[in-house]
Design a protein around this motif. Sequence first.
Motif, PDB file in Angstrom:
ATOM      1  N   ASP A  73     -10.842  14.639  -1.755  1.00  0.00           N
ATOM      2  CA  ASP A  73     -11.464  15.649  -2.227  1.00  0.00           C
ATOM      3  C   ASP A  73     -12.404  15.229  -3.176  1.00  0.00           C
ATOM      4  O   ASP A  73     -11.890  14.565  -4.105  1.00  0.00           O
ATOM      5  CB  ASP A  73     -10.655  16.573  -2.743  1.00  0.00           C
ATOM      6  CG  ASP A  73     -10.935  17.871  -3.626  1.00  0.00           C
ATOM      7  OD1 ASP A  73     -12.287  17.950  -3.642  1.00  0.00           O
ATOM      8  OD2 ASP A  73     -10.433  18.589  -4.098  1.00  0.00           O
ATOM      9  N   ALA A  74     -13.676  15.243  -2.982  1.00  0.00           N
ATOM     10  CA  ALA A  74     -14.731  14.803  -4.000  1.00  0.00           C
ATOM     11  C   ALA A  74     -15.443  15.810  -4.763  1.00  0.00           C
ATOM     12  O   ALA A  74     -16.739  15.519  -5.062  1.00  0.00           O
ATOM     13  CB  ALA A  74     -15.714  13.807  -2.997  1.00  0.00           C
ATOM     14  N   THR A  75     -14.734  16.824  -4.856  1.00  0.00           N
ATOM     15  CA  THR A  75     -15.549  17.783  -5.453  1.00  0.00           C
ATOM     16  C   THR A  75     -15.465  17.585  -6.984  1.00  0.00           C
ATOM     17  O   THR A  75     -14.734  16.826  -7.477  1.00  0.00           O
ATOM     18  CB  THR A  75     -14.843  19.360  -5.104  1.00  0.00           C
ATOM     19  OG1 THR A  75     -13.623  19.258  -5.456  1.00  0.00           O
ATOM     20  CG2 THR A  75     -15.184  19.567  -3.788  1.00  0.00           C
ATOM     21  N   SER A 151      -9.879  19.074 -18.398  1.00  0.00           N
ATOM     22  CA  SER A 151      -9.621  19.680 -16.783  1.00  0.00           C
ATOM     23  C   SER A 151      -9.220  18.413 -15.850  1.00  0.00           C
ATOM     24  O   SER A 151      -8.471  18.588 -15.107  1.00  0.00           O
ATOM     25  CB  SER A 151     -10.799  20.324 -16.324  1.00  0.00           C
ATOM     26  OG  SER A 151     -12.234  19.448 -16.388  1.00  0.00           O
ATOM     27  N   LYS A 152      -9.643  17.229 -16.286  1.00  0.00           N
ATOM     28  CA  LYS A 152      -9.484  16.234 -15.342  1.00  0.00           C
ATOM     29  C   LYS A 152      -8.158  15.631 -15.877  1.00  0.00           C
ATOM     30  O   LYS A 152      -7.203  15.167 -15.071  1.00  0.00           O
ATOM     31  CB  LYS A 152     -10.441  14.865 -15.602  1.00  0.00           C
ATOM     32  CG  LYS A 152     -11.742  15.097 -15.069  1.00  0.00           C
ATOM     33  CD  LYS A 152     -11.717  15.298 -13.494  1.00  0.00           C
ATOM     34  CE  LYS A 152     -13.038  15.416 -12.779  1.00  0.00           C
ATOM     35  NZ  LYS A 152     -13.186  15.393 -11.457  1.00  0.00           N
ATOM     36  N   ALA A 153      -7.705  15.727 -17.001  1.00  0.00           N
ATOM     37  CA  ALA A 153      -6.372  15.510 -17.447  1.00  0.00           C
ATOM     38  C   ALA A 153      -5.396  16.397 -16.635  1.00  0.00           C
ATOM     39  O   ALA A 153      -4.278  16.123 -16.142  1.00  0.00           O
ATOM     40  CB  ALA A 153      -6.092  15.526 -18.927  1.00  0.00           C
ATOM     41  N   ARG A 184     -24.755   7.152  -9.144  1.00  0.00           N
ATOM     42  CA  ARG A 184     -25.905   7.945  -9.371  1.00  0.00           C
ATOM     43  C   ARG A 184     -25.524   9.394  -8.477  1.00  0.00           C
ATOM     44  O   ARG A 184     -25.253   9.165  -7.333  1.00  0.00           O
ATOM     45  CB  ARG A 184     -26.895   7.137  -8.753  1.00  0.00           C
ATOM     46  CG  ARG A 184     -27.683   6.389  -9.496  1.00  0.00           C
ATOM     47  CD  ARG A 184     -29.158   5.875  -8.730  1.00  0.00           C
ATOM     48  NE  ARG A 184     -29.048   5.222  -7.772  1.00  0.00           N
ATOM     49  CZ  ARG A 184     -28.842   3.976  -7.716  1.00  0.00           C
ATOM     50  NH1 ARG A 184     -28.528   3.153  -8.818  1.00  0.00           N
ATOM     51  NH2 ARG A 184     -28.651   3.200  -6.653  1.00  0.00           N
ATOM     52  N   SER A 185     -25.756  10.325  -9.086  1.00  0.00           N
ATOM     53  CA  SER A 185     -25.592  11.630  -8.399  1.00  0.00           C
ATOM     54  C   SER A 185     -26.105  13.003  -9.503  1.00  0.00           C
ATOM     55  O   SER A 185     -26.482  12.693 -10.614  1.00  0.00           O
ATOM     56  CB  SER A 185     -24.001  11.971  -8.380  1.00  0.00           C
ATOM     57  OG  SER A 185     -23.526  12.367  -9.434  1.00  0.00           O
ATOM     58  N   ASP A 186     -26.014  13.934  -8.678  1.00  0.00           N
ATOM     59  CA  ASP A 186     -26.489  14.999  -9.486  1.00  0.00           C
ATOM     60  C   ASP A 186     -25.774  15.336 -10.909  1.00  0.00           C
ATOM     61  O   ASP A 186     -26.197  15.490 -12.065  1.00  0.00           O
ATOM     62  CB  ASP A 186     -26.603  16.314  -8.580  1.00  0.00           C
ATOM     63  CG  ASP A 186     -27.656  16.424  -7.681  1.00  0.00           C
ATOM     64  OD1 ASP A 186     -28.522  15.564  -7.946  1.00  0.00           O
ATOM     65  OD2 ASP A 186     -27.537  17.426  -6.954  1.00  0.00           O
TER      66      ASP A 186
END
Length: 232
Positions: A73-75, A151-153, A184-186
Amino acid sequence: MSSLGEHYQAIVIGSRGAIGGAFVRGLQLDPRCTKVIGVSRSSVPGLDLQDESSIAQCAQLLKAHAPYALIVDATGALAMAGKGPEKRLGDLNADQLLQAFSINAVGPALVLKHFVDLMPVGAPAIYAKLSARVGSISDNRKGGWYGYRASKAALNMILQSAALECTRLRPQLVLAALQPGTVRSDLSAPFVVAQDAMDPDAAVAGLLTTLNDLSPQRGAQFVDYRGQLIAW
Ligand SMILES: NC(=O)c1ccc[n+]([C@@H]2O[C@H](COP(=O)([O-])OP(=O)(O)OC[C@H]3O[C@@H](n4cnc5c(N)ncnc54)[C@H](OP(=O)(O)O)[C@@H]3O)[C@@H](O)[C@H]2O)c1
């Protein structure tokens, strides 16, 4: 991915993103990966993290060709509703914080709820979720980025609970929270100079090697693209 055996199928959720797209390309190059399915908001079947029925329906449709020994899951999102991460307490507002939790923690939890059933029971399997080092409480020395960090925690805690639960039925399941490096990404573009960020394919090559080297254990594993463990 030798730990997954000679033949395995994979699903990449968030396949239109920079890191998700690189996972699809990386897995297409692995001769042991017989099929990789990319899922995004615009794929068919597809899903939206903020719509549980779309997640359930997508999982149900893909179940016809299960099992999938690797699910990534790469969202995720950093800016929320056009607003960048909060630098100080005075910047906080409820809508932005709730949106961060919705995209980075609640949605991925519901994806895990519906997609773990597509994984093998008596064979090796890996469920990997893109987290972020800034979600580590013990590593937080700079502060700021309240909603994204928190939110990541929260996501990491959900992954830990899920790992403890899911490995009762699937003892060979590895559950990983991944730190891809600065890529590198949006998502990262407004915050890093492009030449200081990694190419997504290089980051994912490191993440695939890292995943391959993980062994099942009690609980989730928080690791980076160089294979180094991160303190929660
Ligand atoms: N880039 C970095 O430096 C970095 C560093 C640490 C951690 N990470 C983490 O790595 C992950 C991927 O980031 P990235 O850099 O590849 O960013 P990205 O290119 O912006 O990709 C983010 C992905 O999330 C998907 N997404 C966002 N909201 C969604 C929703 N409501 N429903 C379904 N999908 C949704 C996007 O789908 P659409 O294509 O449909 O918009 C996109 O595929 C994130 O979890 C991020 O926190 C990235």
